[in-house]
Write an enzyme that holds these catalytic residues in place. Structure first.
Site, PDB file in Angstrom:
ATOM      1  N   ASP A 147       0.859  -1.173   0.000  1.00 25.54           N
ATOM      2  CA  ASP A 147       0.000   0.000   0.000  1.00 25.54           C
ATOM      3  C   ASP A 147       0.902   1.233   0.000  1.00 25.54           C
ATOM      4  O   ASP A 147       2.107   1.133   0.265  1.00 25.54           O
ATOM      5  CB  ASP A 147      -0.893  -0.031   1.239  1.00 25.54           C
ATOM      6  CG  ASP A 147      -1.781   1.194   1.341  1.00 25.54           C
ATOM      7  OD1 ASP A 147      -2.283   1.639   0.301  1.00 25.54           O
ATOM      8  OD2 ASP A 147      -1.954   1.702   2.463  1.00 25.54           O
ATOM      9  N   ASP A 156      -1.342  -0.835   6.094  1.00 28.71           N
ATOM     10  CA  ASP A 156      -1.578  -0.304   7.434  1.00 28.71           C
ATOM     11  C   ASP A 156      -3.038  -0.060   7.749  1.00 28.71           C
ATOM     12  O   ASP A 156      -3.373   0.262   8.884  1.00 28.71           O
ATOM     13  CB  ASP A 156      -0.818   1.008   7.618  1.00 28.71           C
ATOM     14  CG  ASP A 156      -1.465   2.149   6.846  1.00 28.71           C
ATOM     15  OD1 ASP A 156      -1.852   1.923   5.685  1.00 28.71           O
ATOM     16  OD2 ASP A 156      -1.582   3.254   7.397  1.00 28.71           O
ATOM     17  N   ASP A 168      -6.578  -2.724   3.515  1.00 28.20           N
ATOM     18  CA  ASP A 168      -5.498  -3.622   3.109  1.00 28.20           C
ATOM     19  C   ASP A 168      -5.681  -5.033   3.647  1.00 28.20           C
ATOM     20  O   ASP A 168      -4.889  -5.923   3.337  1.00 28.20           O
ATOM     21  CB  ASP A 168      -4.140  -3.078   3.595  1.00 28.20           C
ATOM     22  CG  ASP A 168      -3.846  -1.701   3.060  1.00 28.20           C
ATOM     23  OD1 ASP A 168      -4.076  -1.477   1.859  1.00 28.20           O
ATOM     24  OD2 ASP A 168      -3.399  -0.833   3.826  1.00 28.20           O
TER      25      ASP A 168
END
Length: 1111
Positions: free
Chosen positions: A493, A907, A911
């Site tokens: 990410d 995080d 995700d």
């Protein structure tokens, strides 16, 4: 096949969460400001209604490691599916459109738990998270352990050993190895379950205030029933899922913290209905009923209606508070229990993350199967030779030294002989029992101990700890440590993973004027607010823009000043931020802490405060904003939340001058289409140019606009809004359509840009990972320009790379672009291989950049294979504007088609899906809560810690574990082949050369402890060397421990076979040469003389003469 455009547009929830966290959209899908008030002629706040935004969001559950509505978050590489409007998980999206039927709902009577539960028998509030009870522990634990085929194998062999005809070992010790392994595992499982039992006991016996016999009395949580009225005070946890009836706030607002539920520490707002606010249970009884949907896992969705005094009104997700949350900044709240115990949303989501097995362990299981065939081959050799021997010596069985057919002591009765066929069968089975050690049962328990030791030293490594964030490395999955040494692809990410997710307001474009380069003011220039004799200062200091400050403080009524005021007013009002006041060491000074679910919203509100527009107070009906020292109250008439179709949010505000304005902010792709046609095109073009410049700098952009409602516009909106908000069916779509209708003919105010700074060490980390042969792909929800800029900043992209961009909006255009891209890649590879100046050149690096719209048409279609072929040839892949489920699809694209190990790192809640799809999921303890951490296998503080985690600990763990597995195979082969040779010289009777105890303890004690210690502590290379030369990581990627697939493994086994028999033959040769026996002398005479010439007398004479010479 579904229309891909329709599929894309139905991913409301998935993209809402992504856009919220990654595109500055200031509205969260979980607990946004969900109230509206009518605007009467006197301008007073009169009514409150709630929408029913049912959301299926990627989330995790703190109390149970991870969750996301588990059925949809448990995505494996084999069953990943896109969640569309017709999918199994779209139920939450359309739940508000379905009328509650009796079969799909429950009916509960308020303050009458007896009538409620007598009729329907709802679950009690006692929870049980343990797996076992006193009576079920032994059978259930044994059943779970015997899922390992090796355990069944050893159980069968130990049972066969109890048969007298097949007895090889002492009966009492045959089960010892298996019992030892089962006992150790059972102790571990029992300890873990005991901890869960103690936790359950504490929670079940917690006390809560329950309304009984006209007053609130203390009652244990486990004794609470559906329908009872419960009172919760500040900082107390909620004992069950309950619908709010009233709160200490006059407008019915309650603030809850959902850290234990979804990991987010920010406060969420929930609301009691206006119809129940004034109904206090102690003063006047409350009677009525609630019909709500049956218990489900969707923690963001709730559909129900309440009937009170003959009046029916709807309930939505903003009216329910869930078990596990804590009441904050609210003195008390009263609610009625609707879901209790195992039927609460928290407990329904209590399943953990999908279990993963290490690649080495799965490979080891295959190796064991091959070794089983090797074992069968050895036993077959013994059996065949025995069959030949018994046929050839059938007449000599009575006097055979190793095999007696008759017992001469007991009247020549048959002794241990069952016929040739049975004896051959018994020999095979006894050989299997004798050689069973070839399958290393102790290896399973050894691997568990080694992994535990490895995890201990990884957590103690200070190079994996982030002291600034007080974040330590966490090993949440103990069974895949060695997989860290085999990673080939990393899917990362961007926001909060490569960047800090600490937003800082950097640029503003107001009515075509760029304030990009002039944010150089002092923090002391920030505006201070005085309330009740105390000074209020924003907790986060922001440097204001000097030009803007002069413009706003000039006092001259100009168009520029009016536009600037509306711009910052929009930033302060169009959000869901809750301002909280904190005490400081100076009693006259207090800090304003803006609590919100998005760092983007917080940054915008702090920027507005720095320029003199300070949000001071928020209730369900109004907000107070200090505007250049003058406190103004704005009534919140309605709020339209963000959704993925509109890609914007808006708020209808009643201003102090009795005008009504609609403030809107959102992504540029959706905002410019809603601008009024009469808008000055020069301003629009200038703003677009500024946005492009901001995005090129890697900044996160947002467009702000306003619409002034006329009386007729407002009346029409008010009528439709009230109708849509109170609808029992189709509330979500009605509100969405209403927002889209009125978010038009906007007047452009400007644009904002926020910087999300890159984490320290990210460029160096990516470079090290590249040198280690690991491909890094970035999957983000940001716009293309922002993603590319960040790619350059973190050295993911370079100027020398050839960029292939795919951003198409149809299946055919995507197909054409993929074919063109494949040609480009092939040409670049050919050009790079052409010799230059006598040397072979290196292929030019290629970067693929693709957006989420294109992925809609590519994933799960015939184009998926083409994308795979193209992406794997590229050095870098950058996916922008992707939804969470598209992230999971990209990971599955590689995982399903290659044997390469994948790692996903993120995080946020968006995700979670890709973390669970990847072979290894790494969560980062960031600003977006702990959802990713709770769903991950490993957790770190920053992206740069991936380098020592993979290149050092990953290399060590794989090398250690591979060595231990290989050693166990070899050391067992040494003993088995030694027994094999002995069998050949004992008439194949399964006579052991060593005692039964030694055979049993050989694997458990004698040879296990040394390998365990080495596998925990061994370091083939130092920490510095592994970091200095990342190429050494390639050993794990090549999977050097292939065991039976490697010819050297079988060569070693052959050498062991020779070595096991060599001592016997060497000693025999020496003995025969220097100390021949009588039998040897007779055999030599048989070779030198005809048998019929050799008489017994001559043989005795020869033997006697030999004896005399020796004496």
């Amino acid at each position: 096949m579904d229309n891909p455009v329709a599929v894309y547009k139905q991913q409301v929830v998935i993209e809402a969460e992504e856009e919220y966290h990654e595109n500055n959209i200031a509205c969260s899908s979980s607990s946004s400001y969900k109230s509206a008030s009518s605007w009467s002629k006197t301008g007073q706040f009169r009514f409150s209604v709630d929408d029913d935004l049912s959301v299926l969001s990627v989330s995790s559950l703190g109390v149970v490691n991870s969750a996301f509505s588990i059925e949809s978050a448990r995505i494996s590489s084999s069953n990943w599916r896109r969640h569309d409007s017709k999918g199994g998980n779209s139920e939450g999206l359309v739940s508000s459109q379905k009328e509650l039927s009796e079969e799909a709902s429950r009916l509960l009577y308020i303050n009458d738990s007896q009538q409620t539960n007598n009729r329907f028998q709802f679950a009690g509030n006692e929870i049980r998270t343990t797996k076992y009870s006193v009576f079920t522990f032994l059978p259930r634990n044994l059943f779970e352990q015997f899922h390992r085929v090796a355990y069944i194998y050893f159980l069968v062999l130990a049972s066969l050993n109890q048969v007298p005809q097949l007895e090889v070992f002492v009966k009492e010790i045959a089960f010892l190895p298996l019992l030892f392994v089962l006992f150790v595992t059972a102790i571990k499982d029992a300890y873990e379950d005991l901890r869960r039992h103690r936790s359950d006991k504490i929670e079940n016996n917690s006390m809560a205030d329950v309304f009984v016999n006209g007053k609130f009395e203390q009652k244990r949580w486990k004794d609470i029933h559906v329908g009872e009225i419960i009172k919760v005070c500040a900082n107390e946890a909620l004992p069950c899922d309950m619908v709010l009836l009233s709160t200490s706030d006059a407008t019915g607002v309650a603030y809850v913290q959902t850290t234990n539920l979804d990991g987010e520490s920010n406060l969420k707002t929930r609301y009691a209905k206006q119809e129940t606010l004034s109904r206090m249970p102690e003063k006047e009884g409350i009677s009525g009923f609630i019909r709500c949907e049956n218990p489900n896992r969707n923690i963001y969705g709730f559909q129900a209606y309440m009937e009170l005094d003959g009046k029916r009104f709807s309930l939505g997700p903003s009216n329910i508070v869930l078990r596990g949350c804590e009441l904050k900044n609210t003195a008390w709240a009263v609610g009625v229990a609707v879901y209790t115990g195992k039927e609460t949303k928290a407990m329904l989501n209590s399943s953990g993350a999908p279990s993963k097995r290490s690649r080495l362990e799965m490979q080891m299981n295959r190796e064991i199967i091959v070794l089983s065939f090797f074992l069968i081959a050895l036993c077959s050799i013994i059996t065949i030779l025995f069959g030949v021997w018994i046929v050839r010596h059938e007449d000599e069985l009575n006097i055979a030294p190793f095999f007696r057919k008759q017992d001469f002591i007991k009247n020549n009765d048959d002794y241990k002989y069952y016929g040739k066929i049975r004896e051959i069968l018994f020999t095979f089975m006894m050989s299997v029992i004798m050689f069973q050690i070839m399958i290393p049962i102790s290896l399973y328990i050894s691997m568990e101990v080694v992994r535990l030791g490895q995890a201990y030293f990884m957590t103690r490594d200070t190079k994996l700890s982030d002291n600034a964030m007080h974040s330590k490395f966490q090993c949440r999955a103990l069974n895949i440590n060695e997989d860290l040494g085999q990673i080939k692809y990393i899917f990362s990410d961007k926001t909060g993973t490569l960047t800090e997710n600490k937003m800082e307001f950097r640029c503003a474009s107001i009515r075509g004027v760029d304030y990009n380069h002039s944010f150089v003011g002092s923090e002391e220039d920030s505006h201070l607010v005085q309330v009740n004799g105390k000074i209020l200062k924003p907790k986060v200091k922001v440097k204001p823009n000097e030009d803007l400050l002069r413009l706003l403080r000039s006092g001259v009524a100009t168009e520029d000043r009016k536009h600037a005021e509306d711009f910052f007013l929009a930033l302060a009002a169009c959000n869901t931020i809750v301002p909280l006041t904190l005490e400081t060491s100076d009693e006259n000074v207090m800090l304003i802490d803006y609590q919100g679910e998005s760092p983007d919203e917080q940054a915008l509100v702090y920027a507005a405060a720095a320029h003199g527009y300070t949000l001071v107070e928020r209730t369900s009906g109004h907000i107070d904003i200090d505007m250049q020292g003058k406190k103004q109250r704005f009534n919140i008439l309605g709020l339209h939340e963000f959704d993925s179709d509109r890609k914007r949010m808006s708020v209808v505000v009643g201003c102090p001058d009795n005008t009504v304005k609609l403030f809107v902010k959102g992504a540029d792709s959706s905002m410019f289409g809603a601008i009024h046609k009469s808008m000055d095109l020069d301003v629009v073009h200038a703003t677009e140019a500024h946005l492009h410049g901001y995005s090129s700098l890697g900044l996160r952009t947002l467009v702000v606009a306003v619409r002034a409602f006329s009386d007729s516009d407002f009346k029409q909106w008010q009528l439709e809004y009230e109708k849509a908000s109170t609808a029992l069916i189709g509330r979500v779509n009605s509100l969405k359509n209403l927002a889209a209708k009125f978010e038009s003919n906007l007047s452009l105010l400007g644009a904002s840009a926020i910087e999300d700074k890159l984490q320290g060490g990210v460029p160096e980390a990516i470079e090290s990972l590249r040198r280690a042969g690991i491909k890094v792909w970035v999957l983000t929800g940001d716009k293309q320009e922002t993603a590319i800029s960040i790619g350059y900043s973190c050295s993911l992209l370079t100027e020398e790379m050839v960029q292939i961009i795919i951003n198409r909006d149809s299946n055919e255009s995507c197909r054409k672009r993929l074919q063109e891209a494949k040609v480009i890649v092939s040409e670049r590879l050919v050009e790079g291989m052409k010799p230059t100046e006598g040397r072979v050149g290196n292929p030019k690096q290629v970067a693929l950049i693709i957006d989420g719209t294109s992925l809609v048409y590519i994933l799960e279609s015939e184009l998926e294979d083409e994308l795979f072929q193209l992406a794997t040839k590229c050095d870098v892949v950058l996916c922008c504007r992707v939804a969470p489920m598209q992230k999971a699809g990209i990971v599955a694209l590689i995982k399903n088609r290659t044997d390469d190990m994948t790692l996903a790192i993120g995080d946020g809640a968006n995700d979670v899906s890709m973390l669970q799809v990847a072979d290894v999921g790494v969560g980062i303890s960031g600003q977006e809560g702990r959802q990713a951490v709770m769903a991950s296998d490993f957790a770190i503080g920053q992206f740069r810690f991936l380098v020592p985690l993979l290149l050092v600990h990953g290399h060590w763990n794989y090398q250690r574990m591979g060595y231990m597995v290989l050693y166990n195979f070899y050391k067992n082969a040494v003993l088995v082949l030694l027994l094999f040779w002995y069998e050949l010289y004992t008439a194949y009777t399964s006579t052991s050369t060593i005692t039964g105890w030694s055979l049993v303890l050989y694997s458990i004690i004698y040879t296990t402890l040394p390998t365990v210690v080495i596998s925990i502590l061994d370091k083939d290379l130092s920490h510095k060397t592994l970091l200095k030369y990342p190429q050494l990581y390639g050993a794990g990627q090549r999977a050097i421990y292939h065991f039976v697939a490697c010819p050297s493994f079988w060569l070693v086994l052959i050498l062991i076979l020779v070595a096991a028999g060599m001592p016997h033959f060497v000693l025999k040769l020496i003995k025969q040469q220097f100390r021949p026996s009588d039998v040897q002398i007779a055999r030599e005479m048989e070779k030198n003389f005809k048998p019929y010439h050799l008489s017994i007398a001559s043989l005795e004479c020869t033997v006697n003469s030999k004896s005399l010479r020796q004496s």
